[in-house]
Design a protein around this motif. Structure first.
Motif, PDB file in Angstrom:
ATOM      1  N   LEU A  80       0.626  -1.551   0.294  1.00 62.54           N
ATOM      2  CA  LEU A  80      -0.069  -0.060   0.485  1.00 62.54           C
ATOM      3  C   LEU A  80       1.111   1.012   0.153  1.00 62.54           C
ATOM      4  CD1 LEU A  80      -2.927  -0.744   3.292  1.00 62.54           C
ATOM      5  CD2 LEU A  80      -2.894  -1.217  -0.228  1.00 62.54           C
ATOM      6  N   LEU A  81       2.403   1.395   0.548  1.00 63.32           N
ATOM      7  CA  LEU A  81       2.878   2.594   0.741  1.00 63.32           C
ATOM      8  C   LEU A  81       3.294   3.325  -0.581  1.00 63.32           C
ATOM      9  CD1 LEU A  81       5.503   1.194   3.307  1.00 63.32           C
ATOM     10  CD2 LEU A  81       3.565   2.219   3.630  1.00 63.32           C
ATOM     11  N   PRO A  82       3.373   2.562  -1.324  1.00 70.71           N
ATOM     12  CA  PRO A  82       3.264   3.543  -3.228  1.00 70.71           C
ATOM     13  C   PRO A  82       1.978   4.315  -2.996  1.00 70.71           C
ATOM     14  CG  PRO A  82       3.871   1.307  -2.852  1.00 70.71           C
ATOM     15  CD  PRO A  82       3.800   1.045  -1.787  1.00 70.71           C
ATOM     16  N   SER A  83       1.868   3.966  -2.454  1.00 70.09           N
ATOM     17  CA  SER A  83      -0.047   4.848  -3.394  1.00 70.09           C
ATOM     18  C   SER A  83      -0.318   5.745  -2.057  1.00 70.09           C
ATOM     19  CB  SER A  83      -1.409   3.888  -3.095  1.00 70.09           C
ATOM     20  OG  SER A  83      -1.724   2.617  -3.451  1.00 70.09           O
ATOM     21  N   PHE A  84       1.099   5.798  -1.097  1.00 71.16           N
ATOM     22  CA  PHE A  84       0.547   7.185  -0.134  1.00 71.16           C
ATOM     23  C   PHE A  84       1.725   8.021  -0.286  1.00 71.16           C
ATOM     24  CE2 PHE A  84      -1.086   3.967   1.776  1.00 71.16           C
ATOM     25  CZ  PHE A  84      -2.673   5.130   2.805  1.00 71.16           C
ATOM     26  N   THR A  85       1.931   9.516   0.025  1.00 71.17           N
ATOM     27  CA  THR A  85       2.595  10.545  -0.136  1.00 71.17           C
ATOM     28  C   THR A  85       3.138  10.583   1.506  1.00 71.17           C
ATOM     29  OG1 THR A  85       1.857  12.152  -1.308  1.00 71.17           O
ATOM     30  CG2 THR A  85       3.405  12.999   0.107  1.00 71.17           C
ATOM     31  N   ILE A  86       4.184  10.449   1.851  1.00 66.02           N
ATOM     32  CA  ILE A  86       4.557   9.713   3.707  1.00 66.02           C
ATOM     33  C   ILE A  86       5.644  10.256   3.493  1.00 66.02           C
ATOM     34  CG2 ILE A  86       6.024   7.758   5.067  1.00 66.02           C
ATOM     35  CD1 ILE A  86       5.296   5.677   3.225  1.00 66.02           C
ATOM     36  N   SER A  87       5.346  11.908   4.714  1.00 64.95           N
ATOM     37  CA  SER A  87       6.109  12.638   5.289  1.00 64.95           C
ATOM     38  C   SER A  87       6.781  11.720   6.459  1.00 64.95           C
ATOM     39  CB  SER A  87       5.592  13.828   5.662  1.00 64.95           C
ATOM     40  OG  SER A  87       4.911  13.727   6.347  1.00 64.95           O
ATOM     41  N   THR A  88       8.348  11.563   7.271  1.00 61.49           N
ATOM     42  CA  THR A  88       8.544  11.489   8.347  1.00 61.49           C
ATOM     43  C   THR A  88       9.214  12.528   8.898  1.00 61.49           C
ATOM     44  OG1 THR A  88       9.503   9.411   9.336  1.00 61.49           O
ATOM     45  CG2 THR A  88      10.350  10.124   7.553  1.00 61.49           C
ATOM     46  N   LYS A  89       9.484  12.643  10.059  1.00 58.63           N
ATOM     47  CA  LYS A  89      10.459  13.493  10.687  1.00 58.63           C
ATOM     48  C   LYS A  89      12.159  12.471  11.080  1.00 58.63           C
ATOM     49  CE  LYS A  89       6.815  14.402  13.097  1.00 58.63           C
ATOM     50  NZ  LYS A  89       5.783  13.237  12.291  1.00 58.63           N
ATOM     51  N   VAL A  90      12.796  13.229  12.164  1.00 60.90           N
ATOM     52  CA  VAL A  90      14.395  13.082  12.412  1.00 60.90           C
ATOM     53  C   VAL A  90      14.947  14.275  13.804  1.00 60.90           C
ATOM     54  CG1 VAL A  90      15.462  12.051  10.672  1.00 60.90           C
ATOM     55  CG2 VAL A  90      16.084  13.596  10.784  1.00 60.90           C
ATOM     56  N   GLY A  91      14.964  13.516  14.277  1.00 65.63           N
ATOM     57  CA  GLY A  91      15.723  14.327  15.030  1.00 65.63           C
ATOM     58  C   GLY A  91      15.750  13.446  17.198  1.00 65.63           C
ATOM     59  N   TYR A  92      15.540  13.122  17.013  1.00 67.69           N
ATOM     60  CA  TYR A  92      15.201  11.949  18.420  1.00 67.69           C
ATOM     61  C   TYR A  92      15.668  10.980  18.570  1.00 67.69           C
ATOM     62  CZ  TYR A  92      11.608  15.436  20.122  1.00 67.69           C
ATOM     63  OH  TYR A  92      11.180  16.414  20.565  1.00 67.69           O
ATOM     64  N   PHE A  93      16.267  10.011  19.367  1.00 62.48           N
ATOM     65  CA  PHE A  93      17.167   9.608  19.343  1.00 62.48           C
ATOM     66  C   PHE A  93      17.048   8.673  20.462  1.00 62.48           C
ATOM     67  CE2 PHE A  93      19.387  12.006  16.324  1.00 62.48           C
ATOM     68  CZ  PHE A  93      19.161  11.909  15.638  1.00 62.48           C
ATOM     69  N   PRO A  94      17.100   7.191  20.812  1.00 68.79           N
ATOM     70  CA  PRO A  94      16.693   6.208  21.731  1.00 68.79           C
ATOM     71  C   PRO A  94      17.351   6.855  23.081  1.00 68.79           C
ATOM     72  CG  PRO A  94      17.534   4.296  20.817  1.00 68.79           C
ATOM     73  CD  PRO A  94      17.482   6.222  19.321  1.00 68.79           C
ATOM     74  N   ASN A  95      18.807   8.159  23.340  1.00 72.41           N
ATOM     75  CA  ASN A  95      19.010   8.962  24.399  1.00 72.41           C
ATOM     76  C   ASN A  95      19.103   9.718  24.580  1.00 72.41           C
ATOM     77  OD1 ASN A  95      20.563   9.678  22.386  1.00 72.41           O
ATOM     78  ND2 ASN A  95      22.007   9.797  23.707  1.00 72.41           N
ATOM     79  N   GLY A  96      17.399  11.089  23.704  1.00 74.65           N
ATOM     80  CA  GLY A  96      16.555  12.219  23.465  1.00 74.65           C
ATOM     81  C   GLY A  96      16.986  12.577  22.221  1.00 74.65           C
ATOM     82  N   HIS A  97      16.776  13.884  22.725  1.00 70.49           N
ATOM     83  CA  HIS A  97      16.731  14.790  21.004  1.00 70.49           C
ATOM     84  C   HIS A  97      18.175  15.505  21.088  1.00 70.49           C
ATOM     85  CE1 HIS A  97      16.360  18.635  18.174  1.00 70.49           C
ATOM     86  NE2 HIS A  97      15.136  17.597  18.107  1.00 70.49           N
ATOM     87  N   GLY A  98      18.827  15.313  19.558  1.00 66.92           N
ATOM     88  CA  GLY A  98      19.576  16.127  19.397  1.00 66.92           C
ATOM     89  C   GLY A  98      19.563  16.306  17.171  1.00 66.92           C
ATOM     90  N   LEU A  99      20.829  16.894  17.164  1.00 65.36           N
ATOM     91  CA  LEU A  99      20.921  17.590  15.792  1.00 65.36           C
ATOM     92  C   LEU A  99      22.427  17.541  15.409  1.00 65.36           C
ATOM     93  CD1 LEU A  99      18.303  21.002  15.678  1.00 65.36           C
ATOM     94  CD2 LEU A  99      17.506  18.541  15.340  1.00 65.36           C
ATOM     95  N   ASP A 100      23.221  16.249  15.958  1.00 64.18           N
ATOM     96  CA  ASP A 100      24.231  15.776  15.074  1.00 64.18           C
ATOM     97  C   ASP A 100      23.448  15.064  14.047  1.00 64.18           C
ATOM     98  OD1 ASP A 100      27.394  15.439  15.393  1.00 64.18           O
ATOM     99  OD2 ASP A 100      26.151  13.138  15.429  1.00 64.18           O
TER     100      ASP A 100
END
Length: 277
Positions: free
Chosen positions: A55-75
């Motif tokens: 089904l995924l090809p039928s969707f426009t997908i947005s995702t986000k990055v910035g949170y990691f298992p030990n917290g937030h960071g922008l490294d």
């Protein structure tokens, strides 16, 4: 903004995706999914691919990055890995990758934007942008960033005037041309307040709607967004939100509402505290 320009996205922050829900979304004409690297205990992309790879090809997908298992960071290095893993685990390139709450680590904001632009040019996403709950810390920093393709911000009647005004400034400063909304009911559409607030006030008269539908319509205008992420586990609630996106908003009421918010904020700021003599 014409109602034809508005679209509902199925937000997966609090919603565990099921095949039934995704199939129902497509049946309702909802072809946008919004997720994140850290949703579902950092398994969101794998879960989506496992239950609905076809089904995924039928969707426009947005995702986000910035949170990691030990917290937030922008490294930068960690962001690159997160973007690469997102595409790998989805089994396809996400359409949009957003910096997830960059206001949490504003000192790394400019470098993080450069990384997302780099990853976009490398083919790991088609567009990139920002997802911010409160842009004010970003605006207070001394920064210059590449021009994002999109920003996703809080929308609707629960958003304070300070955040609404900071969204306007972010759009101007960053040159953002596509604005998306999220959290139209602050995460709880079942709160009793939505049965006491007359959300239909914001509609052009003569339209039939539920309180939820009128609230969705208002969220498309406060601030003005083209896409609104709605979280739900029920197809019927998603269908109701789709109906709200088709309602016509009274722009004069929205303008008056935002003016009243500013006036109230000004009065509150000038009022003496209880400790004052």
């Amino acid at each position: 903004m014409r109602t034809a320009d508005r679209r509902i996205a199925l937000g997966l922050y609090r919603t565990g995706p099921t095949r039934h829900l995704l199939e129902g979304a497509l049946e309702q004409g909802v072809t946008d999914l919004d997720t994140a690297f850290n949703y579902q205990h950092f398994a969101s992309h794998r879960v989506l691919a496992a239950i609905a790879d076809d089904l995924l090809p039928s969707f426009t997908i947005s995702t986000k990055v910035g949170y990691f298992p030990n917290g937030h960071g922008l490294d930068p290095a960690r962001l690159r890995v997160a973007v690469e893993r997102s595409a790998e685990e989805l089994g396809r390139t996400p359409d949009t990758v957003l910096l997830h709450n960059p206001e949490t680590s504003p000192s790394g904001f400019a470098d993080a934007c450069a990384v997302l632009l780099e990853m976009c040019k490398a083919g790991f996403c088609k567009t990139w942008g920002l997802s911010t709950w409160d842009p004010r810390p970003l605006l207070e920093a001394d920064w210059e960033i590449p021009r994002p393709d999109v920003a996703m911000v809080r929308a609707g009647l629960t958003v304070p005037v300070g955040i609404l005004d900071s969204v306007d400034e972010l759009v101007d400063r960053a040159g953002i041309t596509d604005l998306w909304g999220m959290a139209p009911f602050a995460g709880d559409a079942d709160d009793s307040i939505w049965q006491t607030v007359n959300t239909a006030t914001f509609l052009i008269p003569g339209q039939q709607s539920s309180a939820l539908q009128a609230g969705v319509a208002a969220a498309f205008a406060i601030p003005e967004v083209t896409r609104l992420a709605v979280g739900t586990s029920h197809v019927e609630h998603l269908a109701e939100a789709v109906g709200g996106a088709q309602l016509e908003i009274n722009t004069e009421t929205v303008t008056a509402y935002r003016s009243l918010l500013r006036e109230r904020a000004t009065v509150s700021a000038g009022a003496p505290s209880r400790k004052d003599p």
